[in-house]
Design an enzyme around this catalytic site. Structure first.
Site, PDB file in Angstrom:
ATOM      1  NE  ARG A 235      -4.680  -1.764  -0.441  1.00  0.00           N
ATOM      2  CZ  ARG A 235      -4.760  -2.163  -0.994  1.00  0.00           C
ATOM      3  NH1 ARG A 235      -3.073  -2.968  -1.753  1.00  0.00           N
ATOM      4  NH2 ARG A 235      -4.736  -3.543  -0.823  1.00  0.00           N
ATOM      5  CG  ASP A 259       1.335  -2.286  -8.292  1.00  0.00           C
ATOM      6  OD1 ASP A 259       1.618  -2.259  -9.546  1.00  0.00           O
ATOM      7  OD2 ASP A 259       1.204  -2.998  -7.594  1.00  0.00           O
ATOM      8  CD  GLU A 264      -2.336   3.287  -5.492  1.00  0.00           C
ATOM      9  OE1 GLU A 264      -1.521   2.827  -5.355  1.00  0.00           O
ATOM     10  OE2 GLU A 264      -3.932   1.779  -5.781  1.00  0.00           O
ATOM     11  CG  HIS A 296      -2.721  -1.201  -6.578  1.00  0.00           C
ATOM     12  ND1 HIS A 296      -3.077  -0.084  -6.140  1.00  0.00           N
ATOM     13  CD2 HIS A 296      -2.504  -2.408  -6.510  1.00  0.00           C
ATOM     14  CE1 HIS A 296      -3.627  -1.470  -4.722  1.00  0.00           C
ATOM     15  NE2 HIS A 296      -3.307  -2.502  -5.615  1.00  0.00           N
TER      16      HIS A 296
END
Ligand code: NAI
Length: 334
Positions: A235, A259, A264, A296
């Site tokens: 996260r 990622d 985000e 992600h």
């Protein structure tokens, strides 16, 4: 059951429709993310299905409840975007998919680590331009290096094993609940300070909680070994992005592969190639040659999507039939 599926992408629709041939729910696919502005779209739906960046806070839950929603199904594992206390107070059940393909995330993590460490992302861009020069592409051998794995649950344990058994790394782990099986395989459990002192690479696999928020901050970077490489597929807010940018500018950090990103929401999962991105911190991050960012996608395999769809629709079927919910979430401490 009538289900409003928020934040639908083509791949979500395909996997949910394929699995739904066995469940027969009435799925309504909606493109917007769930938030206070879009929640009226759920009016009259007893069930809503959401993903990692949908906002399921108290305001949204109250609006969902007023519109007749009684169950929220997260088609993901992490649930930091849901106010579970508010859901419980309102009598809304929240279910998730605790494990769909930990291997998918673990494999992607190793992929990011290798790509960043060996400059594969830069080499790919160069060779497309007929530039076959190797200057600036010198990497590091993974074998024998010390990697710190934070969180050794389903995903972290696979990463730790792959690094230890597959690559011959020295693996240090930090987890309040050490995995005894891993320790028996030669992985060492250490405290946070030791992990920061000794690791050459840190890979984050713990959930986002008040304790883990900004696990990597200015102090952690100051304490770390020079050239530390950080990989985060868990996260975004496990990392203080501003501190990481300072660490990259001073060259204390050797590289960062992400990622996930703290802010985000509104960025990831969308094609913004014609837009002007307003997030200056994110844009600065993208300018570093030793930063690799993906949007992600660590979970995104055909196998994982099929497993997510199956578990989500089965949970909704159980809710509708009044059966016990195997994957129901409760507020912390209850
Ligand atoms: P898990 O629940 O199996 O394991 C989490 C581990 O973290 C547990 O062993 C727990 O004891 C440990 N932990 C808890 N608090 C900690 C702390 N303060 N410090 C260190 N360790 C701590 O979770 P799983 O399935 O391995 O997933 C890990 C995370 O990966 C999820 O929380 C989610 O945020 C993220 N994720 C990311 C995906 C992506 O596509 N990028 C997909 C799926 C999950």
């Amino acid at each position: 059951m009538r289900v409003a599926v928020f934040g639908t992408k083509t791949y979500d629709r395909q996997s949910l429709e394929a699995a739904n041939t066995r469940f027969g729910h009435a799925l309504t696919f909606l493109e917007p993310r769930l938030d206070a502005d879009t929640v009226p779209l759920a009016h009259g739906f007893p069930a809503v299905c959401v993903f990692v960046n949908d906002l399921v806070d108290a305001t949204v839950l109250e609006a969902l409840h007023a519109g007749g929603t009684r169950v929220v199904a997260l088609r993901c594992a992490g649930h930091n975007n849901v106010d579970l206390a508010a859901a419980t107070r309102l009598g809304i059940a929240v279910v998730r998919v605790p494990a769909y393909s930990p291997h998918a995330v673990a494999e992607f993590t190793i992929g990011l680590m290798l790509a960043l460490d060996r400059n594969i992302h830069r080499a790919w861009a160069r060779t497309r331009d007929n530039n076959f020069a190797l200057d600036g592409l010198v990497g590091r051998t993974l074998h024998g290096r010390t990697v710190g794995v934070v969180g050794t649950g389903r995903i972290g344990a696979i990463v730790a094993r792959a690094l230890r058994l597959g690559f011959g790394c020295e693996v240090l782990t930090f987890d309040p609940v050490p995995d005894e099986a891993l320790l028996a395989e030669g992985v060492r459990s250490v405290d946070r300070a030791t992990l920061l002192d000794q690791a050459e690479i840190i890979s984050l696999h713990c959930p986002l909680t008040p304790e883990t928020r900004h696990f990597i901050d200015t102090d952690a970077i100051a304490r770390a070994r020079p050239g530390l490489m950080i990989v985060n597929t868990s996260r975004g807010a496990l990392i203080d992005t501003t501190a990481v940018i300072e660490g990259l500018k001073s060259r204390k950090l050797g590289g960062v592969a992400l990622d996930v990103y703290e802010q985000e929401e509104g960025l990831f999962f969308e094609d913004l190639s014609n837009e002007i991105i307003q997030d200056d911190v994110f844009q600065r991050l993208l300018t570093f040659p030793n930063v690799l960012v993906t949007g992600h996608q660590a979970y995104l395999t055909a196998e994982a999507l099929a497993a997510i769809a199956e578990t989500t629709l089965a949970s909704l079927g159980d809710f509708e039939a009044g059966r016990p919910l195997a994957h129901q979430l409760s507020p912390p401490g209850t």
